[in-house]
Scaffold this active site. Structure first.
Site, PDB file in Angstrom:
ATOM      1  N   SER A   1      55.398 -72.763 -84.411  1.00 32.14           N
ATOM      2  CA  SER A   1      54.755 -71.481 -84.694  1.00 32.14           C
ATOM      3  C   SER A   1      53.499 -71.656 -85.547  1.00 32.14           C
ATOM      4  CB  SER A   1      55.731 -70.553 -85.420  1.00 32.14           C
ATOM      5  OG  SER A   1      55.064 -69.414 -85.923  1.00 32.14           O
TER       6      SER A   1
ATOM      7  N   ASN B   1      51.638 -69.225 -86.750  1.00 32.41           N
ATOM      8  CA  ASN B   1      51.626 -68.232 -87.822  1.00 32.41           C
ATOM      9  C   ASN B   1      52.498 -68.674 -88.988  1.00 32.41           C
ATOM     10  OD1 ASN B   1      50.017 -65.749 -86.815  1.00 32.41           O
ATOM     11  ND2 ASN B   1      51.294 -66.310 -85.069  1.00 32.41           N
TER      12      ASN B   1
ATOM     13  N   LYS C   1      54.650 -58.940 -85.177  1.00 33.80           N
ATOM     14  CA  LYS C   1      55.531 -60.100 -85.297  1.00 33.80           C
ATOM     15  C   LYS C   1      54.810 -61.291 -85.900  1.00 33.80           C
ATOM     16  CE  LYS C   1      55.362 -62.817 -82.268  1.00 33.80           C
ATOM     17  NZ  LYS C   1      54.754 -64.131 -81.924  1.00 33.80           N
TER      18      LYS C   1
ATOM     19  N   ASP D   1      61.577 -62.200 -80.817  1.00 38.90           N
ATOM     20  CA  ASP D   1      60.606 -63.295 -80.896  1.00 38.90           C
ATOM     21  C   ASP D   1      60.631 -63.974 -82.267  1.00 38.90           C
ATOM     22  OD1 ASP D   1      58.587 -64.975 -80.076  1.00 38.90           O
ATOM     23  OD2 ASP D   1      57.142 -63.414 -79.629  1.00 38.90           O
TER      24      ASP D   1
END
Length: 321
Positions: free
Chosen positions: A248, A250, A186, A238
């Site tokens: 986030s 990422n 993810k 997610d």
């Protein structure tokens, strides 16, 4: 139940706060003495995101884990093996390890539960706590759903029952392998989402979510897990927190990368991209999105060229195996 949380970063500190404040458990937070975050907790009992109640014990001695029934670990995934080497000297037995972290060990391709299992006494059990949510939202009282999985059903049910509240609704996981791979992958999809944001192509996130979930499902299946896990809380569930959220790391890392901007926070997907591509090769799985992210991060390929190559691939049925 006595709990020790290893890791005083944003997620470790949130779990510490949650289990003490929302569940009334006896919680100790461990952090290294050299950690600036831990020193701030010791002096001020807070970081930039939350304040810990006085009921929580703070320790800079790794030996504090010896008193705990449950040891929760929330650190960078690539440091887990070294931590387990440290804990091995304590000869821990009959403990429950709960991994609140997402990743795959790059050097070996092992899932994180395997890293712990390989390094600890057989009497100890290993579980994973995965799913969506950010510290800022939980601390503000915004609820979410998460999943706990473990090879031992009794331990899994006990943890879910003990940890559930009106802030976090937990589900019983049914596929430890699939949940771990889905959660780790993810973060790679999150980086891809940030790259699309950075390129002004956010409209492609719908396709990214659909195709990304599908390729991760293929990998889980080939590794022996249930491909439906990719469509659960560990992965697709997610995506809002990873593909869209301003919190986030990422996603923010992917955006900064294609814009040529500096990013100095931990983005687990940076490491996971390499591990996922290695697993894809090992199991003979087509994972074009993860491979694209890897080529940009680790091979220096231009993002526009990499995206063009994705679109230039041969036409396939939507749900090919």
């Amino acid at each position: 139940m006595k709990v020790c949380v290893i890791g005083c970063g944003r997620w470790g500190s949130l779990i510490t706060w949650y289990l003490s404040e929302k569940k009334g458990l006896d919680v100790t937070l461990y952090g290294r003495e050299i950690s600036e975050a831990m020193q701030r907790f010791i002096s001020e009992r807070k970081n930039d995101l939350l304040t810990l109640p006085e009921s929580i014990k703070l320790s800079t001695s790794i030996e504090c884990v010896g008193d705990a029934d449950v040891i929760i670990i929330s650190i960078g995934s690539q440091g887990l093996s070294a931590l387990m080497g440290e804990l091995d000297t304590l000869e821990l037995k009959n403990k429950i390890f709960v991994l609140c972290m997402k990743g795959i060990e790059i050097s070996t391709g092992r899932r994180l539960s395997e890293v712990v299992t390989d390094a600890t006494d057989p009497s100890n059990k290993v579980a994973v706590w995965l799913g969506p949510g950010h510290v800022q939202e939980f601390y503000a009282g915004i609820p979410n759903c998460m999943v706990i999985d473990c090879a031992d059903d009794e331990v899994k049910h006990m943890l879910v029952d003990e940890f559930s509240s009106d802030l976090i609704r937990f589900y019983y996981g049914e596929d430890l392998l699939g949940n771990e791979i889905g959660a780790a992958a993810k973060n790679v999809i999150g980086i891809a989402a940030g790259m699309l944001d950075g390129l002004g192509l956010s409209t492609l996130k719908g396709a990214l979510m659909s195709r990304g979930t599908r390729e991760v499902a293929r990998l889980i299946s080939k590794m022996g897990g249930n491909e439906l896990s990719a469509y659960g809380l560990c992965h697709l569930g997610d995506y809002e927190a990873t593909v869209f959220s301003k919190f986030s790391h990422n996603r923010a890392y992917g955006e900064a990368l294609v814009k040529g901007e500096k990013f100095d926070k931990l983005a687990e997907g940076h490491y996971t991209a390499k591990a996922i591509v290695s697993l894809a090769v090992k199991y003979g799985v087509d994972m074009p999105i993860c491979r694209c992210v890897y080529s940009i991060i680790h091979e220096g390929k231009d993002a526009d060229i990499a995206l063009g190559e994705l679109f230039g691939r041969s036409i396939k049925a939507e749900f090919y195996k």
